[in-house]
Motif scaffolding. Structure first.
Motif, PDB file in Angstrom:
ATOM      1  N   ASP A 146       0.822  -0.995   0.051  1.00 20.28           N
ATOM      2  CA  ASP A 146      -0.218  -0.071   0.061  1.00 20.28           C
ATOM      3  C   ASP A 146       0.892   1.120   0.009  1.00 20.28           C
ATOM      4  O   ASP A 146       1.835   1.353   0.924  1.00 20.28           O
ATOM      5  N   SER A 147       0.715   1.988  -1.037  1.00 18.30           N
ATOM      6  CA  SER A 147       1.866   3.297  -1.123  1.00 18.30           C
ATOM      7  C   SER A 147       1.896   4.088   0.174  1.00 18.30           C
ATOM      8  O   SER A 147       2.842   4.368   0.499  1.00 18.30           O
ATOM      9  N   GLU A 148       0.670   4.651   0.736  1.00 15.59           N
ATOM     10  CA  GLU A 148       0.929   5.152   1.964  1.00 15.59           C
ATOM     11  C   GLU A 148       1.576   4.664   3.031  1.00 15.59           C
ATOM     12  O   GLU A 148       2.450   5.227   3.529  1.00 15.59           O
ATOM     13  N   ILE A 149       1.559   3.323   3.128  1.00 17.68           N
ATOM     14  CA  ILE A 149       2.128   2.663   4.379  1.00 17.68           C
ATOM     15  C   ILE A 149       3.653   2.416   3.863  1.00 17.68           C
ATOM     16  O   ILE A 149       4.552   2.593   4.795  1.00 17.68           O
ATOM     17  N   ILE A 150       3.844   2.224   2.647  1.00 16.64           N
ATOM     18  CA  ILE A 150       5.473   2.210   2.157  1.00 16.64           C
ATOM     19  C   ILE A 150       5.973   3.478   2.509  1.00 16.64           C
ATOM     20  O   ILE A 150       7.094   3.594   3.001  1.00 16.64           O
ATOM     21  N   ILE A 151       5.383   4.509   2.106  1.00 20.44           N
ATOM     22  CA  ILE A 151       5.903   5.994   2.236  1.00 20.44           C
ATOM     23  C   ILE A 151       6.023   6.294   3.630  1.00 20.44           C
ATOM     24  O   ILE A 151       7.234   6.653   4.172  1.00 20.44           O
ATOM     25  N   GLU A 152       5.420   5.949   4.557  1.00 14.76           N
ATOM     26  CA  GLU A 152       5.102   6.396   6.092  1.00 14.76           C
ATOM     27  C   GLU A 152       6.340   5.476   6.670  1.00 14.76           C
ATOM     28  O   GLU A 152       7.149   5.735   7.494  1.00 14.76           O
ATOM     29  N   THR A 153       6.457   4.204   6.060  1.00 17.05           N
ATOM     30  CA  THR A 153       7.546   3.257   6.760  1.00 17.05           C
ATOM     31  C   THR A 153       9.058   3.797   6.412  1.00 17.05           C
ATOM     32  O   THR A 153       9.865   3.942   7.160  1.00 17.05           O
ATOM     33  N   LEU A 154       9.187   4.536   4.940  1.00 22.05           N
ATOM     34  CA  LEU A 154      10.318   4.828   4.703  1.00 22.05           C
ATOM     35  C   LEU A 154      10.836   5.963   5.229  1.00 22.05           C
ATOM     36  O   LEU A 154      11.809   6.326   5.690  1.00 22.05           O
ATOM     37  N   ASN A 155       9.664   6.933   5.397  1.00 20.15           N
ATOM     38  CA  ASN A 155       9.927   8.102   6.144  1.00 20.15           C
ATOM     39  C   ASN A 155      10.394   7.973   7.542  1.00 20.15           C
ATOM     40  O   ASN A 155      11.230   8.504   8.188  1.00 20.15           O
ATOM     41  N   ARG A 156       9.748   6.910   8.016  1.00 13.93           N
ATOM     42  CA  ARG A 156      10.082   6.621   9.730  1.00 13.93           C
ATOM     43  C   ARG A 156      11.556   5.934  10.117  1.00 13.93           C
ATOM     44  O   ARG A 156      12.175   6.318  10.866  1.00 13.93           O
ATOM     45  N   ILE A 157      11.820   5.015   8.930  1.00 13.73           N
ATOM     46  CA  ILE A 157      13.103   4.140   9.305  1.00 13.73           C
ATOM     47  C   ILE A 157      14.315   4.793   8.547  1.00 13.73           C
ATOM     48  O   ILE A 157      15.445   4.687   8.921  1.00 13.73           O
ATOM     49  N   LEU A 158      14.050   5.707   7.629  1.00 13.99           N
ATOM     50  CA  LEU A 158      15.232   6.529   6.974  1.00 13.99           C
ATOM     51  C   LEU A 158      16.310   7.154   7.947  1.00 13.99           C
ATOM     52  O   LEU A 158      17.437   6.795   7.714  1.00 13.99           O
ATOM     53  N   PRO A 159      15.854   8.012   8.796  1.00 13.15           N
ATOM     54  CA  PRO A 159      17.024   8.664   9.359  1.00 13.15           C
ATOM     55  C   PRO A 159      17.801   7.820  10.236  1.00 13.15           C
ATOM     56  O   PRO A 159      18.851   8.004  10.723  1.00 13.15           O
ATOM     57  N   ASP A 160      17.212   6.451  10.723  1.00  7.25           N
ATOM     58  CA  ASP A 160      18.277   5.520  11.584  1.00  7.25           C
ATOM     59  C   ASP A 160      18.750   4.461  10.809  1.00  7.25           C
ATOM     60  O   ASP A 160      19.038   3.180  11.178  1.00  7.25           O
ATOM     61  N   SER A 161      18.935   4.544   9.309  1.00 10.17           N
ATOM     62  CA  SER A 161      19.220   3.372   8.691  1.00 10.17           C
ATOM     63  C   SER A 161      20.329   3.858   7.724  1.00 10.17           C
ATOM     64  O   SER A 161      20.000   4.890   7.022  1.00 10.17           O
ATOM     65  N   ASP A 162      21.538   3.236   7.429  1.00 12.11           N
ATOM     66  CA  ASP A 162      22.529   3.313   6.615  1.00 12.11           C
ATOM     67  C   ASP A 162      21.854   2.760   5.193  1.00 12.11           C
ATOM     68  O   ASP A 162      22.498   3.337   4.054  1.00 12.11           O
ATOM     69  N   VAL A 163      21.445   1.459   5.136  1.00 11.97           N
ATOM     70  CA  VAL A 163      20.988   0.794   4.068  1.00 11.97           C
ATOM     71  C   VAL A 163      19.608   0.462   4.140  1.00 11.97           C
ATOM     72  O   VAL A 163      19.258  -0.308   5.091  1.00 11.97           O
ATOM     73  N   ILE A 164      18.781   0.569   3.264  1.00 10.80           N
ATOM     74  CA  ILE A 164      17.319  -0.145   3.367  1.00 10.80           C
ATOM     75  C   ILE A 164      17.287  -0.954   2.212  1.00 10.80           C
ATOM     76  O   ILE A 164      17.509  -0.437   0.851  1.00 10.80           O
ATOM     77  N   ILE A 165      16.904  -1.982   2.377  1.00 12.02           N
ATOM     78  CA  ILE A 165      16.480  -2.971   1.131  1.00 12.02           C
ATOM     79  C   ILE A 165      15.311  -3.518   1.265  1.00 12.02           C
ATOM     80  O   ILE A 165      14.610  -3.990   2.137  1.00 12.02           O
TER      81      ILE A 165
END
Lengths: 415, 415
Positions: A45-64
């Motif tokens: 679901d687009s909204e959930i994907i965007i929300e998740t990426l927004n949340r985890i981005l600041p504390d992740s060096d790599v996201i796969i």
């Protein structure tokens, strides 16, 4: 270095499929010194994907991420990524040309959904997917590397090996992570933990130690990391040397963690060959044995005798035994093991006969009853087990592991 | 209703094990109308557990964790939970008495680690674990139900069925969630998606539709929920009725989603029996066939002929064929299928012979080469495939699925 994996797809959240992609990626990243901090599975679901990426981005060096890159409406990852990056999709002419060539070779016409697979977020790099039509996506964004891969396992695996791992290794100066597995049997986990208290308390502070209990076994894992692989391995080996006298003869393997590998190691060492006669396990023991590369050195084959006629005609189980004791019996298990050993001409043979359920066996034996026999031609050992509470699939897997464990004990005592 | 699953354990994050627990729980919850919003896998580290619970609690109605309830030092879930709840561990005398009784029966002495398993956070309810020593934990906290279960699959599964599901059903008035699976073959996913555009656009807005592509197949899933099961089923059936004429003869099954179940359905319908002769697949086809309850009606058994001697002596593959064409050949595949069919006296037989790798076969055939043969005694169909890019495990699984798919096509055409 914080790595997060995100698997995208409702099929995981409703339990339709098991997320084996994450385990594969985690293992491959570990091999190059990257440790996974967290694995998340979310809705497509687009909204959930965007929300998740927004949340985890600041504390992740790599996201796969895996999943949602296909051509159909429920594949929303690429559009969600675009929205997250606040950028546009642009046609990647190189990828489009590759796709056109591919379809030409397949003798198939490209439709608009296929063409759309060559659209990439502006600024992202397309990871060339030799085995499928959707490219992977590599984006560097706010100090984080964002990698989007397919959900189809063989495409994802190939991209991890050919594109993701080399690029990450080039990007970062990575340490080595070393895991060492030991396998202990017939030692209750809590008793073992008490015996190891002093050893565990004296482990170097940068070591990590874990217990993974299975029915009659405990797997131990020692992990450490550092810049020099040999140095870490030597440090771990020094601790293993202190561990061995504490565990004593109940240590089954100091290198392998699964029974099929532990047994394979033993059979090779003793130069013994093996065959299996399987009723309720339906070929799973054979599958486990062949899962070890090099197993053709000691594993000859198996007779899966699901039908009684196969037990009688191929394995030469005497009809009187079946009549007198039923197919799920000590006597039939022993005759099956002897039968397959003579038929396939191996040193050792193991057999299983039981009721996996959910329905009761034709001879009225209770669901969960099983006999396992091991023979070397001279002596035959039979054991009965009763697992009424296991689901069919777990019953089969449990009995198969126990069968290999019994073979291991048998050859350990005899040799 | 928002449900989150949290699997706790480094073994998942390093890829040592695949998290199959989540899939099981998600499926069981779906059956009672609960949909999982997110699955997380995190380190077995107190701080991370507490941080995660703090973050997800406000947006979750139910949180289920698995792992970290055992007796050893790396099992930190219970203490972390206590800290999170800001409460203390107290001895649950009833659980302690049960543990004492259990150890007495096992004829084992209880040590302090075992006794500690009866400690529960004040205010939580112990979920009695009939199959292990650690009880599950049920806590109602700030409008959220927090459930902590074991990581050991058979203990966890039993607790889900006997404790968690009944308690959740009692607690909530739950809707029914219905999923329907259809299987389509030889229809490229994107072409299928275009053909279904109108149908998909006209689906009721509360329906969810998904494509799950596999090599030569696409699985379709239609999902909906509501208060009356029959009503939802009827609504889904009405959409399926519109779908069938669009897909036409490429629809393989309108009820089952895996090839072993689809083939089983077909064999039962046609009253045909089957046997397998497996070389490179090592018993996996047999395992797949027996995974279907009721498979004893049509599956007689298998000869796993890993060694060449087994192909010659048991399956009666003429030595000249092996000499002239090598074991990985059309001729040997056909002879294996014919051999096992005659030996096990079935209507149909299927065989595989190939090189799973990682090492090259003894006859110099390239890794990834495989022949599959299907026979009914009158005619025999053989096909060659080449999967040089698949890892051993994936190769075996892929070839096994294809073998069953080929049998399906064979009987569909012949009958």
């Amino acid at each position: 270095m914080k790595v997060r994996l995100v698997t995208i797809g409702d099929e995981i959240l409703i339990g339709q499929i098991v997320d084996s992609n994450s385990a594969y990626i985690a293992k491959k990243l570990n091999e190059i010194g990257l440790e996974v901090e967290e694995i998340l599975s979310i809705h497509d679901d687009s909204e959930i994907i965007i929300e998740t990426l927004n949340r985890i981005l600041p504390d992740s060096d790599v996201i796969i991420t895996t999943g949602g890159l296909g051509p159909t409406k429920d594949d929303v990852t690429k559009n969600a990524l675009c929205e997250f990056l606040q950028t546009e999709l642009v046609m990647d002419e190189e990828i489009l040309a590759q796709l056109e060539e591919r379809y030409l070779k397949l003798n198939r016409t490209m439709n608009e959904l296929n063409r759309a697979q060559a659209l990439m977020p502006q600024g992202s790099i397309a990871l060339k997917n030799a085995l499928g039509t959707a490219p992977g996506i590599w984006t560097e964004f706010q100090d984080t590397i964002l990698i989007n891969l397919q959900g189809v396992p063989f495409e994802m695996k190939n991209l991890i090996k050919t594109e993701v791992v080399p690029r990450l290794q080039e990007k970062f100066d990575l340490p080595f992570v070393v895991h060492r597995f030991l396998s202990v049997s017939n030692y209750p986990e809590s008793d073992l933990a008490i015996a190891l208290t002093d050893w565990e308390d004296n482990l170097p502070s940068d070591f990590h130690f874990a217990y993974l209990p299975e029915r009659s076994k405990v797997k131990l894992r020692i992990s450490a990391k550092g810049n020099y692989k040999t140095e870490i391995e030597n440090r771990i080996e020094a601790e293993v040397q202190k561990l061995i006298p504490i565990i004593g003869s109940r240590l089954d393997s100091r290198n392998k963690d699964s029974i099929e590998l532990i047994l394979g190691e033993k059979l090779k060492e003793l130069n013994l060959t093996i065959s299996t006669a399987e009723s309720c396990t339906g070929g799973t023991i054979a599958t486990m044995l062949t899962s070890a590369p090099g197993s053709s050195n000691y594993f000859y084959g198996s007779v899966v005798s699901y039908a009684t006629s196969v037990k009688e005609n191929i394995l030469k189980v005497p009809n009187e035994l079946i009549e007198n004791y039923t197919v799920v019996s000590k006597e039939v298990a022993a005759a099956m093991a002897k039968g397959v050993r003579e038929l396939l001409k191996t040193d050792i043979a193991v057999s299983t006969t039981g009721v996996a359920g959910p329905a009761q066996g034709e001879d009225g034996k209770e669901v969960g009853t099983v006999w396992i026999a091991v023979t070397d031609g001279n002596s035959t050992e039979t054991k009965m087990y009763f697992f009424p509470y296991l689901e069919r699939e777990d019953f089969i897997s449990q009995v198969s592991k126990l069968a290999l464990q019994n073979v291991f004990e048998f050859v350990k005592i005899k040799n």
